[in-house]
Design a protein around this motif. Structure first.
Motif: not given
Length: 390
Positions: A99-112
């Motif tokens: 979900e974070s990746y699709r929203s382009k929140y790259w750093k959050d996605a990496i954390e998940y």
């Protein structure tokens, strides 16, 4: 009784005979500014601040934003994320990362994705997806080394993972690691020869390879020319018997291009040009000649520099008006006592002749001469001897 009550209505149960409700009076300026009055009970409670709201789950961007142990409700929500089987927990984190990746929140996605991998569920499908997706985030953030590391882990799990090969190839290309990028693309096309992203990337790699080859060839050519020029200059100085010396310091405030050079950099027989520092020791002043051809005399330069209309401001007594000056150098052919000596330069002596006679030394690529007024020549000589006793 009920029918009589409903008869004057519009059929929806509203009393059409009742007087129309009146609107509330226009709010006062104070009401418009502050809004309606709060109920007595709530008026005793402080208004919530932005910081208070950020501690409520509805307004939070992440459960991790709240310091540990400060909110029991939040701690309970955090604990829920780790309830269930390991593969369920890991999959939950992976989905949040997606979900974070699709929203382009790259750093959050990496954390998940990192949290999902930390669970250690040992499900290849989940772990492989987390590695390759985290690689995609790192690629977007230009963390190319981390991209390659994640792709390598994904390929350990599944050597046929085309996404891992593709993203690793892109990271290598960004670092101009052309052989590695080509290897990843070739391995990917061996698995799927019709993969369009890989084919497009292969063309990009090929084009970049050509650019780098051209840059490398140009660099080699510059290096070759530079070495040829150095060899020509070295030969020119040797054939003219120029004495050279290199020290750890160079005179300050000199232009970077103030160097010995041939008029034709590739021809050692062409005229040499020298930078010259002109010292006026009796007045502690100096001048600089950026390029003096070896066939000219030092006096030819002084004739213009010290013309009566061009005397320096510090020469209040006009002592240095040409031709009332002498040019001297420290002779580097040592005398019988092993000490340097002063030598006068003739008016008609070319710079080349002075150099051939060994009277002048090239120090750090710079020549230095002394200029003194003729009437004060002995004064300077005596002063110089005191500083350089035999």
């Amino acid at each position: 009784m009920v029918d009589a009550f409903l008869s004057p209505t519009d059929g929806l149960g509203y009393n059409m005979a009742a007087p129309a409700p009146t609107l509330d009076p226009a709010p006062t300026s104070e009401a418009r500014q502050y809004g309606p009055a709060r109920p007595p009970v709530l008026s005793q409670v402080d208004e919530p601040t932005a910081q208070d709201l950020s501690q409520l789950p509805l307004f939070m961007s992440s459960l991790d934003d709240v310091p540990e142990g400060t909110n029991d409700a939040i701690e309970a929500l955090k604990a829920l994320a780790y309830e269930g089987e390991p593969h369920e927990i890991a999959e939950n984190f992976r989905q949040q990362g997606n979900e974070s990746y699709r929203s382009k929140y790259w750093k959050d996605a990496i954390e998940y994705y990192t949290k999902a991998l930390a669970v250690g569920c040992s499900v290849d499908e989940i772990d492989g997806a987390c590695y390759v997706n985290r690689a995609a985030c790192n690629l977007e953030l230009r963390n190319y080394r981390r991209t390659n590391l994640d792709c390598a882990e994904a390929l350990k799990i599944n050597p046929q993972n085309i996404k891992a090969l593709y993203r690793s190839a892109r990271a290598c290309l960004a670092l101009d690691k052309i052989p590695e990028a080509e290897d990843c693309v070739e391995r990917g096309l061996a698995i799927d020869q019709n993969n369009k992203p890989l084919k497009t990337l292969q063309e990009t790699i090929y084009a970049r390879k050509g650019v780098l080859a051209g840059l490398q060839q140009a660099s080699h050519e510059r290096e070759r020319l530079s070495k040829a020029k150095e060899a020509a200059l070295r030969r020119a100085l040797e054939t003219r018997h120029v004495i050279q010396r290199t020290t750890s310091t160079r005179p300050p405030n000199l232009p970077d291009d103030a160097v010995v050079q041939l008029q034709d950099p590739m021809d050692p027989e062409s005229s040499l040009c020298f930078p010259v520092i002109v010292l006026y020791p009796l007045h502690l002043q100096s001048d600089f000649i950026k390029s003096l051809p070896e066939d000219e005399t030092i006096y030819s330069q002084l004739e213009e520099m010290l013309s009566p209309s061009n005397l320096p401001e510090w020469d209040k007594e006009t002592e240095y008006a040409y031709p009332a000056v002498e040019v001297l150098v420290e002779k580097k052919k040592y005398n019988m006592h092993g000490k340097p000596s002063l030598s006068k330069i003739g008016v008609k002596a070319s710079l080349k002749k002075v150099l051939n006679e060994g009277k002048l030394e090239l120090i750090n690529g710079i020549l230095t001469v002394f200029v003194v007024p003729k009437p004060r020549l002995q004064e300077f000589v005596q002063s110089w001897k005191r500083e350089n006793p035999n």
